[in-house]
Design a protein around this motif. Sequence first.
Motif, PDB file in Angstrom:
ATOM      1  N   UNK A 120     -43.752  88.794  59.808  1.00  0.00           N
ATOM      2  CA  UNK A 120     -45.020  89.211  60.415  1.00  0.00           C
ATOM      3  C   UNK A 120     -46.128  89.166  59.375  1.00  0.00           C
ATOM      4  N   UNK A 121     -45.841  89.701  58.204  1.00  0.00           N
ATOM      5  CA  UNK A 121     -46.830  89.720  57.133  1.00  0.00           C
ATOM      6  C   UNK A 121     -47.271  88.302  56.798  1.00  0.00           C
ATOM      7  N   UNK A 122     -46.257  87.457  56.635  1.00  0.00           N
ATOM      8  CA  UNK A 122     -46.506  86.097  56.202  1.00  0.00           C
ATOM      9  C   UNK A 122     -47.375  85.341  57.203  1.00  0.00           C
ATOM     10  N   UNK A 123     -47.027  85.436  58.478  1.00  0.00           N
ATOM     11  CA  UNK A 123     -47.782  84.692  59.484  1.00  0.00           C
ATOM     12  C   UNK A 123     -49.226  85.190  59.571  1.00  0.00           C
ATOM     13  N   UNK A 124     -49.402  86.500  59.484  1.00  0.00           N
ATOM     14  CA  UNK A 124     -50.765  87.046  59.557  1.00  0.00           C
ATOM     15  C   UNK A 124     -51.617  86.510  58.398  1.00  0.00           C
ATOM     16  N   UNK A 125     -51.030  86.418  57.215  1.00  0.00           N
ATOM     17  CA  UNK A 125     -51.753  85.903  56.050  1.00  0.00           C
ATOM     18  C   UNK A 125     -52.073  84.419  56.233  1.00  0.00           C
ATOM     19  N   UNK A 126     -51.091  83.659  56.692  1.00  0.00           N
ATOM     20  CA  UNK A 126     -51.295  82.215  56.867  1.00  0.00           C
ATOM     21  C   UNK A 126     -52.336  81.928  57.947  1.00  0.00           C
ATOM     22  N   UNK A 127     -52.309  82.700  59.006  1.00  0.00           N
ATOM     23  CA  UNK A 127     -53.308  82.519  60.061  1.00  0.00           C
ATOM     24  C   UNK A 127     -54.699  82.810  59.502  1.00  0.00           C
ATOM     25  N   UNK A 128     -54.794  83.863  58.687  1.00  0.00           N
ATOM     26  CA  UNK A 128     -56.075  84.175  58.070  1.00  0.00           C
ATOM     27  C   UNK A 128     -56.588  83.031  57.216  1.00  0.00           C
ATOM     28  N   UNK A 129     -55.669  82.372  56.539  1.00  0.00           N
ATOM     29  CA  UNK A 129     -56.061  81.325  55.606  1.00  0.00           C
ATOM     30  C   UNK A 129     -56.315  79.980  56.292  1.00  0.00           C
ATOM     31  N   UNK A 130     -55.548  79.659  57.320  1.00  0.00           N
ATOM     32  CA  UNK A 130     -55.565  78.284  57.839  1.00  0.00           C
ATOM     33  C   UNK A 130     -56.011  78.116  59.284  1.00  0.00           C
ATOM     34  N   UNK A 131     -56.254  79.209  59.983  1.00  0.00           N
ATOM     35  CA  UNK A 131     -56.556  79.061  61.416  1.00  0.00           C
ATOM     36  C   UNK A 131     -57.801  78.223  61.662  1.00  0.00           C
ATOM     37  N   UNK A 132     -58.809  78.421  60.827  1.00  0.00           N
ATOM     38  CA  UNK A 132     -60.033  77.668  61.043  1.00  0.00           C
ATOM     39  C   UNK A 132     -59.802  76.167  60.871  1.00  0.00           C
TER      40      UNK A 132
END
Length: 368
Positions: free
Chosen positions: A259-271
């Motif tokens: 969960x932690x990992x995905x939230x961080x990755x989404x923050x970094x790469x979603x845009x």
Amino acid sequence: MQIYKVGGAVRDRLLDRTVSDVDWLVVGATVEQMQALGYRPVGADFPVFLHPKTGEEYALARTERKSGRGYGGFTFHASPEVTLEEDLVRRDLTINAMAEDASGQLHDPYHGKADLDNRLLRHVSPAFAEDPLRVLRVARFAARYAPLGFKVADETLALMRQIAASGELQALTAERSWKEIERALMEAEPQVFIEVLRSCAALEELMPELVHGPDTLAALRQAARHQQPLTVRWACLLRGLEPASVKALNQRFKAPRECQELAVLVGEFAEKADHALTLAPEQLLEILQRFDIYRRPQRFEEFIGACEMAALGHGQPSYPQADYLRGAAAAARAVDVKPLVEQGLTGQGLGEALKGERLKALQAYAQR
Ligand code: ATP
Ligand code: MG
């Protein structure tokens, strides 16, 4: 002794919902009697037993009193003299404080059935305030039963506001809070959990980062509609927050690593994912490499899911970026390492060559 079916099983049967686990209450029995009947005690100083055959939980009737701050600060009193009414009054909600005896007769001293019919989540007694976890539990039940039209009773919401204002929510352990959050996120209308916490000012105490943050509830709602897993739901809730806020929330509740990992990755790469269709092949490759799509295909799929849910939540009718990213990942994965190995490449040289081939594959993919 009398044995009653209690709690969620009674409630959910009356709601015509499938009953997952059944809890039993035993009135008028001693620990010794239970053991003589073959029930196995669950813990040393907790009056709960497992049925010798079914393995279901049987708890001796008990009263509870708060003796200090936090959850450790509870004293139990279990004895054959404790009545059904005394046990039920310590429970959180009236709809959770009903009992059914062996003949199927309902025992409902706190009018849970009426609240069930009126779709009301109402606390049983002022003792509700003794365990701040109940604020989260009520919000979770609101999320679960929102499709049936349930609301939190005004006086219960007022009590929840008092608990929030007292600062007691800070005493909850990460583990107890996360368990409720996790279950709430997996409910039918998880955004209702956050809305209820907000409406009693508990959100300020528990997740202040969300109070003035971007509106992520539409994304969370879509994630539930589309039956997305917990990781995606957590990432949707945290989408668009500052990296420091994502980190703080992850750590405060000791969210599971995925969960932690995905939230961080989404923050970094979603845009970047949102602009996938116009990304240069080099940038596409960078994302795929960073996600390690070769060994972690599921994580990338969850990332795509989180981005898609946010787009749908913002009213976009579809998210073509999802299939585009999947196609790009497939193209990069299709590159065969064997010919490169057969050329005698190893180590860093092999890595570079492989990357070069993947870039070519993505260039072809982008031009198709
Ligand atoms: P679920 O369907 O989520 O399991 P449940 O109502 O069975 O719902 P449990 O957590 O299994 O919930 O607890 C069983 C019963 O014990 C509840 O119905 C409630 O009466 C009581 N209970 C559990 N936790 C608390 C609490 N923190 N405060 C008060 N009562 C509680
Ligand atoms: Mg239960």
